[in-house]
Design an enzyme around this catalytic site. Structure first.
Site, mmCIF file in Angstrom:
data_model
loop_
_atom_site.group_PDB
_atom_site.id
_atom_site.type_symbol
_atom_site.label_atom_id
_atom_site.label_comp_id
_atom_site.label_asym_id
_atom_site.label_seq_id
_atom_site.Cartn_x
_atom_site.Cartn_y
_atom_site.Cartn_z
ATOM 1 N N ALA A 66 41.261 43.114 46.878
ATOM 2 C CA ALA A 66 41.421 44.573 46.856
ATOM 3 C C ALA A 66 41.088 45.014 45.436
ATOM 4 O O ALA A 66 41.231 44.235 44.487
ATOM 5 C CB ALA A 66 42.856 44.932 47.205
ATOM 6 N N GLY A 112 42.474 40.205 48.976
ATOM 7 C CA GLY A 112 41.964 40.967 50.119
ATOM 8 C C GLY A 112 40.652 40.423 50.662
ATOM 9 O O GLY A 112 40.323 40.646 51.829
ATOM 10 N N GLU A 115 41.675 37.688 52.872
ATOM 11 C CA GLU A 115 42.333 38.354 54.014
ATOM 12 C C GLU A 115 41.287 38.932 54.971
ATOM 13 O O GLU A 115 41.456 38.888 56.186
ATOM 14 C CB GLU A 115 43.293 39.442 53.505
ATOM 15 C CG GLU A 115 44.511 38.829 52.809
ATOM 16 C CD GLU A 115 45.381 39.858 52.122
ATOM 17 O OE1 GLU A 115 44.882 40.586 51.245
ATOM 18 O OE2 GLU A 115 46.568 39.946 52.469
HETATM 19 N N1 CAA Z 1 39.321 44.380 41.666
HETATM 20 C C1 CAA Z 1 38.624 45.127 40.809
HETATM 21 N N2 CAA Z 1 37.649 44.623 40.028
HETATM 22 C C2 CAA Z 1 37.417 43.296 40.112
HETATM 23 C C3 CAA Z 1 38.136 42.455 40.984
HETATM 24 C C4 CAA Z 1 39.131 43.053 41.792
HETATM 25 N N3 CAA Z 1 39.836 42.355 42.686
HETATM 26 N N4 CAA Z 1 37.684 41.197 40.818
HETATM 27 C C5 CAA Z 1 36.710 41.239 39.903
HETATM 28 N N5 CAA Z 1 36.541 42.499 39.457
HETATM 29 C C6 CAA Z 1 35.607 43.007 38.449
HETATM 30 C C7 CAA Z 1 36.059 42.662 37.031
HETATM 31 O O1 CAA Z 1 37.023 43.588 36.574
HETATM 32 C C8 CAA Z 1 34.747 42.754 36.296
HETATM 33 O O2 CAA Z 1 34.448 44.113 36.098
HETATM 34 P P1 CAA Z 1 34.062 44.687 34.629
HETATM 35 O O3 CAA Z 1 32.796 43.971 34.292
HETATM 36 O O4 CAA Z 1 33.901 46.141 34.876
HETATM 37 O O5 CAA Z 1 35.196 44.318 33.729
HETATM 38 C C9 CAA Z 1 33.740 42.218 37.293
HETATM 39 O O6 CAA Z 1 34.365 42.341 38.576
HETATM 40 C C10 CAA Z 1 33.394 40.745 37.078
HETATM 41 O O7 CAA Z 1 34.603 40.009 37.077
HETATM 42 P P2 CAA Z 1 34.999 38.957 35.919
HETATM 43 O O8 CAA Z 1 34.387 39.367 34.624
HETATM 44 O O9 CAA Z 1 36.483 38.780 35.950
HETATM 45 O O10 CAA Z 1 34.252 37.656 36.460
HETATM 46 P P3 CAA Z 1 34.653 36.141 36.192
HETATM 47 O O11 CAA Z 1 33.509 35.310 36.684
HETATM 48 O O12 CAA Z 1 35.105 35.944 34.799
HETATM 49 O O13 CAA Z 1 35.942 35.868 37.132
HETATM 50 C C11 CAA Z 1 37.199 36.026 39.185
HETATM 51 C C12 CAA Z 1 35.802 35.926 38.537
HETATM 52 C C13 CAA Z 1 37.948 34.688 38.974
HETATM 53 C C14 CAA Z 1 36.993 36.258 40.674
HETATM 54 C C15 CAA Z 1 37.990 37.182 38.532
HETATM 55 O O14 CAA Z 1 37.190 38.352 38.576
HETATM 56 C C16 CAA Z 1 39.285 37.508 39.223
HETATM 57 O O15 CAA Z 1 40.258 36.788 39.034
HETATM 58 N N6 CAA Z 1 39.340 38.604 39.997
HETATM 59 C C17 CAA Z 1 40.534 39.085 40.609
HETATM 60 C C18 CAA Z 1 40.946 38.209 41.804
HETATM 61 C C19 CAA Z 1 42.251 38.690 42.394
HETATM 62 O O16 CAA Z 1 43.282 38.658 41.765
HETATM 63 N N7 CAA Z 1 42.199 39.168 43.654
HETATM 64 C C20 CAA Z 1 43.349 39.676 44.340
HETATM 65 C C21 CAA Z 1 43.384 41.167 44.224
HETATM 66 S S1 CAA Z 1 44.911 41.845 44.782
HETATM 67 C C22 CAA Z 1 44.755 42.036 46.448
HETATM 68 O O17 CAA Z 1 43.762 41.667 47.043
HETATM 69 C C23 CAA Z 1 45.939 42.726 47.088
HETATM 70 C C24 CAA Z 1 45.978 42.680 48.563
HETATM 71 O O18 CAA Z 1 46.187 41.641 49.180
HETATM 72 C C25 CAA Z 1 45.935 43.921 49.325
#
Ligand code: CAA
Length: 257
Positions: A66, A112, A115
């Site tokens: 998400a 998400g 999911e």
């Molecule tokens: N939401 C918003 N933006 C996201 C995102 C997310 N879930 N995942 C990645 N991005 C964005 C980053 O912010 C970044 O944007 P900017 O360049 O504008 O800063 C861009 O995508 C690239 O990401 P990274 O620079 O972090 O890339 P990376 O290769 O270093 O890492 C990753 C990749 C390990 C997937 C890392 O991006 C990450 O950990 N993302 C979040 C994963 C996460 O926690 N997901 C769960 C979300 S909560 C949820 O889903 C709730 C629910 O159940 C309803």
């Protein structure tokens, strides 16, 4: 139709939906959830479409979760609505979709994103795919059905371990856990999904819908899956597909559904 964050290609009875926010690793924001919902509603009644494949654009991600930037400032009530509306509009909608929906997991499927893949009926993954529910690292839990569907797919113990550690697993471990049905070289993934969709499309669409409904009923505590199966079985009789399928068998020819 082609909304900028969702690419839609309908070809040879398959709708290929590509989530297209590659710079944000295809994070699911509200607009994308709405667009997916609208597109799936159209596909549901489109007689030319027999199955759906969902994938992410770019090399890196299926869906990284998400959109954290969108929900970071929400309060309790808003958080609850986000989960409730999202589950209804997209995740439950896909799970109960009458046509098979295949997730082509081409990279990160986190939060998400996993999911979404778990709401799909069948999951195929690329060898680069990485999956997990890391929400507890953000101070929240999975809200789009993850606590329920992960436990259904991998069992309660492994689901508890994956969710409480937030650990991200690779495609082979996901296969081992039965979280995905199969793993392919990334360049073959969409082709393999299409092959599977074509194999399914040879069968009766009506019977396939009835099978999806009956299988889902077994995972719904408010329903008796066996009863739903009996009724769904009965509802197939006398349909055009039933007449064609049984006649083709008796006439020693292939059915033409
Ligand atoms: N939401 C918003 N933006 C996201 C995102 C997310 N879930 N995942 C990645 N991005 C964005 C980053 O912010 C970044 O944007 P900017 O360049 O504008 O800063 C861009 O995508 C690239 O990401 P990274 O620079 O972090 O890339 P990376 O290769 O270093 O890492 C990753 C990749 C390990 C997937 C890392 O991006 C990450 O950990 N993302 C979040 C994963 C996460 O926690 N997901 C769960 C979300 S909560 C949820 O889903 C709730 C629910 O159940 C309803």
């Amino acid at each position: 139709m082609e909304a900028h964050n969702l690419l839609v290609k309908i070809d040879n009875s398959i709708a290929l939906l590509t989530l297209n926010r590659p710079k944000q690793l295809n994070a699911l924001n509200l607009q994308l959830i709405n667009n997916l919902n609208q597109e799936l509603k159209k596909i549901k009644t489109d007689k030319n479409v027999k199955s759906v494949i969902i994938t992410g654009s770019g090399e890196k991600a299926f869906v990284a979760g998400a959109d954290i930037k969108e929900f970071a400032k929400l309060n309790r009530e808003e958080g609850k609505s986000l989960a409730k509306n999202g589950q209804k509009k997209l995740f439950d909608f896909i799970e109960n979709f009458p046509k098979p929906v295949i997730a082509a997991i081409n990279g990160f499927a986190l939060g998400g994103g996993l999911e979404l893949a778990m709401a799909c009926h069948i999951r195929l993954a690329s060898n680069y795919a990485k999956m997990g529910l890391p929400e507890v690292s953000l101070g929240v839990i999975p809200g789009y059905g993850g606590t329920q569907r992960l436990a259904q797919l991998v069992g309660k113990g492994k689901a508890l371990e994956m969710i409480t550690t937030g650990r991200i697993i690779d495609a082979n471990q996901a296969l081992n856990y039965r979280l995905v049905n199969n793993v392919f070289e990334s360049e073959d993934l969409i082709l393999k999904c299409k092959e599977l969709a074509h194999q399914i499309a040879k069968n009766s669409s009506n019977a396939i819908s009835a099978a999806i409904k009956s299988i889902n009923a077994g995972f719904d505590s408010s329903l008796n899956g066996f009863e739903v199966e009996i009724n769904s079985f009965g509802s197939c009789f006398g349909t055009d597909d039933f007449i064609e399928g049984t006649s083709a068998f008796l006439e020693k020819r292939k059915p033409n559904f």
